[in-house]
Motif scaffolding. Structure first.
Motif, PDB file in Angstrom:
ATOM      1  N   GLN A  20       0.859  -1.230  -0.009  1.00 31.17           N
ATOM      2  CA  GLN A  20       0.156  -0.007   0.047  1.00 31.17           C
ATOM      3  C   GLN A  20       0.803   1.217   0.151  1.00 31.17           C
ATOM      4  O   GLN A  20       1.842   1.131   0.722  1.00 31.17           O
ATOM      5  N   VAL A  21       0.663   2.121  -0.976  1.00 28.87           N
ATOM      6  CA  VAL A  21       1.595   3.315  -1.042  1.00 28.87           C
ATOM      7  C   VAL A  21       0.549   4.840  -0.899  1.00 28.87           C
ATOM      8  O   VAL A  21      -0.276   5.055  -1.457  1.00 28.87           O
ATOM      9  N   GLU A  22       1.118   5.353  -0.011  1.00 26.50           N
ATOM     10  CA  GLU A  22       0.239   6.752   0.248  1.00 26.50           C
ATOM     11  C   GLU A  22       1.225   7.766  -0.547  1.00 26.50           C
ATOM     12  O   GLU A  22       2.448   8.062  -0.558  1.00 26.50           O
ATOM     13  N   THR A  23       0.452   8.620  -1.427  1.00 30.02           N
ATOM     14  CA  THR A  23       0.715   9.811  -2.082  1.00 30.02           C
ATOM     15  C   THR A  23       0.120  10.923  -1.568  1.00 30.02           C
ATOM     16  O   THR A  23      -0.693  11.057  -0.738  1.00 30.02           O
ATOM     17  N   GLY A  56      -1.641  12.716  -3.117  1.00 29.08           N
ATOM     18  CA  GLY A  56      -3.253  12.818  -3.576  1.00 29.08           C
ATOM     19  C   GLY A  56      -4.003  11.587  -3.135  1.00 29.08           C
ATOM     20  O   GLY A  56      -5.271  11.512  -3.818  1.00 29.08           O
ATOM     21  N   GLY A  57      -3.521  10.414  -2.448  1.00 30.11           N
ATOM     22  CA  GLY A  57      -4.163   9.467  -1.904  1.00 30.11           C
ATOM     23  C   GLY A  57      -3.427   8.379  -1.981  1.00 30.11           C
ATOM     24  O   GLY A  57      -2.425   8.188  -1.971  1.00 30.11           O
ATOM     25  N   THR A  58      -4.205   7.183  -1.930  1.00 30.53           N
ATOM     26  CA  THR A  58      -3.504   5.699  -1.558  1.00 30.53           C
ATOM     27  C   THR A  58      -3.726   4.789  -2.790  1.00 30.53           C
ATOM     28  O   THR A  58      -4.810   4.704  -3.385  1.00 30.53           O
ATOM     29  N   LEU A  59      -2.528   4.340  -3.228  1.00 27.22           N
ATOM     30  CA  LEU A  59      -2.521   3.210  -4.170  1.00 27.22           C
ATOM     31  C   LEU A  59      -2.084   2.048  -3.722  1.00 27.22           C
ATOM     32  O   LEU A  59      -1.295   1.903  -2.573  1.00 27.22           O
ATOM     33  N   SER A  60      -2.243   1.033  -4.549  1.00 26.82           N
ATOM     34  CA  SER A  60      -2.030  -0.528  -3.906  1.00 26.82           C
ATOM     35  C   SER A  60      -1.350  -0.994  -5.212  1.00 26.82           C
ATOM     36  O   SER A  60      -1.637  -1.077  -6.322  1.00 26.82           O
ATOM     37  N   VAL A  61      -0.252  -1.804  -4.707  1.00 26.08           N
ATOM     38  CA  VAL A  61       0.566  -2.507  -6.064  1.00 26.08           C
ATOM     39  C   VAL A  61       0.678  -3.937  -5.634  1.00 26.08           C
ATOM     40  O   VAL A  61       1.079  -4.326  -4.600  1.00 26.08           O
ATOM     41  N   GLU A  62       0.330  -4.918  -6.598  1.00 29.56           N
ATOM     42  CA  GLU A  62       0.421  -6.114  -6.431  1.00 29.56           C
ATOM     43  C   GLU A  62       1.452  -6.670  -7.618  1.00 29.56           C
ATOM     44  O   GLU A  62       1.596  -6.139  -8.574  1.00 29.56           O
ATOM     45  N   TYR A  63       2.043  -8.033  -7.162  1.00 30.61           N
ATOM     46  CA  TYR A  63       2.962  -8.282  -8.189  1.00 30.61           C
ATOM     47  C   TYR A  63       3.300  -9.631  -7.673  1.00 30.61           C
ATOM     48  O   TYR A  63       3.067 -10.343  -6.981  1.00 30.61           O
ATOM     49  N   GLN A  64       3.867 -10.514  -8.998  1.00 31.76           N
ATOM     50  CA  GLN A  64       4.726 -11.853  -8.597  1.00 31.76           C
ATOM     51  C   GLN A  64       5.972 -11.659  -8.995  1.00 31.76           C
ATOM     52  O   GLN A  64       6.326 -11.015  -9.977  1.00 31.76           O
ATOM     53  N   THR A  65       6.829 -12.349  -8.191  1.00 32.74           N
ATOM     54  CA  THR A  65       8.476 -12.244  -8.403  1.00 32.74           C
ATOM     55  C   THR A  65       8.583 -13.365  -9.731  1.00 32.74           C
ATOM     56  O   THR A  65       7.868 -14.320  -9.751  1.00 32.74           O
ATOM     57  N   ALA A  66       9.644 -12.931 -10.445  1.00 31.43           N
ATOM     58  CA  ALA A  66       9.903 -14.004 -11.632  1.00 31.43           C
ATOM     59  C   ALA A  66      11.362 -13.895 -11.836  1.00 31.43           C
ATOM     60  O   ALA A  66      11.858 -13.732 -12.931  1.00 31.43           O
ATOM     61  N   GLY A  67      12.103 -13.933 -10.896  1.00 33.34           N
ATOM     62  CA  GLY A  67      13.783 -14.140 -10.770  1.00 33.34           C
ATOM     63  C   GLY A  67      14.117 -12.905 -10.216  1.00 33.34           C
ATOM     64  O   GLY A  67      13.477 -12.078  -9.833  1.00 33.34           O
ATOM     65  N   GLU A  68      15.386 -12.998 -10.271  1.00 35.64           N
ATOM     66  CA  GLU A  68      16.122 -11.964  -9.498  1.00 35.64           C
ATOM     67  C   GLU A  68      15.888 -10.367 -10.276  1.00 35.64           C
ATOM     68  O   GLU A  68      16.151 -10.173 -11.415  1.00 35.64           O
ATOM     69  N   GLY A  69      15.380  -9.499  -9.474  1.00 31.81           N
ATOM     70  CA  GLY A  69      15.040  -8.216 -10.033  1.00 31.81           C
ATOM     71  C   GLY A  69      13.950  -8.363 -10.972  1.00 31.81           C
ATOM     72  O   GLY A  69      13.713  -7.450 -11.981  1.00 31.81           O
TER      73      GLY A  69
END
Ligand code: API
Length: 259
Positions: free
Chosen positions: A220-223, A225-238
């Motif tokens: 969860q990221v506060e900016t 102007g408001g709050t955003l959410s980031v989802e992700y899957q890891t797929a190897g280094e970086g």
């Protein structure tokens, strides 16, 4: 000529939106910069043309406030999805094309969930991380986000000897609030100022924090102007796949440009 426009904002990152399916918009750097100007024009961080694209619901063409054609814009992407939905181009889910390739998105009430480009690598340095999330992002950590001199330090890095000659970079300042929770402020190239929120920047900060803090996400990221959410899957280094930027995008007003 008269051109209808719509003003949208996503967590305070604001855009002039034009339905350009007839390809009539007279693209020029000067014109776009004057429309985006906050004293002489409508005022916005960027301008987006929605155009037709074969095999997709639409094409997103994004320009920064200085009138230059930008790289991908995450909040602009969420706003153009809302615009396309308002135009009736799709119902719940869409597939569109932008400068960095294909994007999928879904609309659910106020929330737009936008699939971002895969991240193919993260450069890690002691003082910062650097990656491309559709746009280039420098990510650095601070103890107190309110104390960060975003414009002075950001522009120094953006125009500095490392990134300046390569076309510049956006610069993000991150404060870790708690596990999976960040506060971010961003200096945006092309706007050459701090904006209230930067979607590709927020995405970069979440992935950087995943690497540095070992979090599972979503983040969860506060900016400003408001709050955003980031989802992700890891797929190897970086490397990251299935990255989603999630948050609100709304129409604010509409009008006519006389150009
Ligand atoms: N505000 C945008 C970023 C625009 C990128 C632009 N500043 C550039 O790098 O050319 C966002 O929400 O992702």
């Amino acid at each position: 000529m008269s051109i209808a426009f719509y003003k949208y904002q996503g967590t305070g990152n604001d855009f002039v939106m034009v339905d350009d399916r007839n390809l009539q918009f007279p693209v020029s750097k000067e014109l776009i910069a004057s429309i985006c100007h906050r004293r002489f024009g409508v005022g916005s961080d960027g301008l987006i043309l929605l155009q037709n694209a074969e095999g997709y619901d639409f094409r997103m063409v994004y320009f920064n406030a200085d009138g230059g054609e930008g790289s991908m814009c995450g909040n602009g992407g969420r706003c153009v999805v809302r615009f396309a939905n308002d135009l009736g181009l799709f119902k719940d889910s869409t597939k569109f094309i932008a400068v960095d390739g294909e994007h999928e998105a879904t609309v659910s009430g106020d929330t737009i969930r936008l699939k971002m480009s895969n991240v193919k690598g993260v450069e890690q340095y002691e003082a910062y991380d650097f990656m491309n999330t559709g746009s280039p992002h420098y990510v650095t950590y601070v103890d107190d986000i309110h104390e960060a001199d975003v414009v002075a330090v950001g522009s120094e890095i953006r125009y500095g000897s490392v990134y300046g000659p390569k076309g510049g970079t956006n610069v993000n300042f991150v404060e870790v609030i708690e596990d999976n929770h960040l506060s971010v402020r961003t200096y945006e190239r092309g706007v050459e100022d701090e904006t209230f929120s930067c979607g590709t920047g927020v995405t970069a900060c979440a992935l950087s924090a995943h690497i540095r803090e070992g979090w599972e996400g979503p983040v969860q990221v506060e900016t400003i102007g408001g709050t955003l959410s980031v989802e992700y899957q890891t797929a190897g280094e970086g490397q990251f796949n299935d990255i989603y930027l999630i948050g609100p995008a709304v129409r604010v007003f509409e009008g006519t440009l006389n150009v």
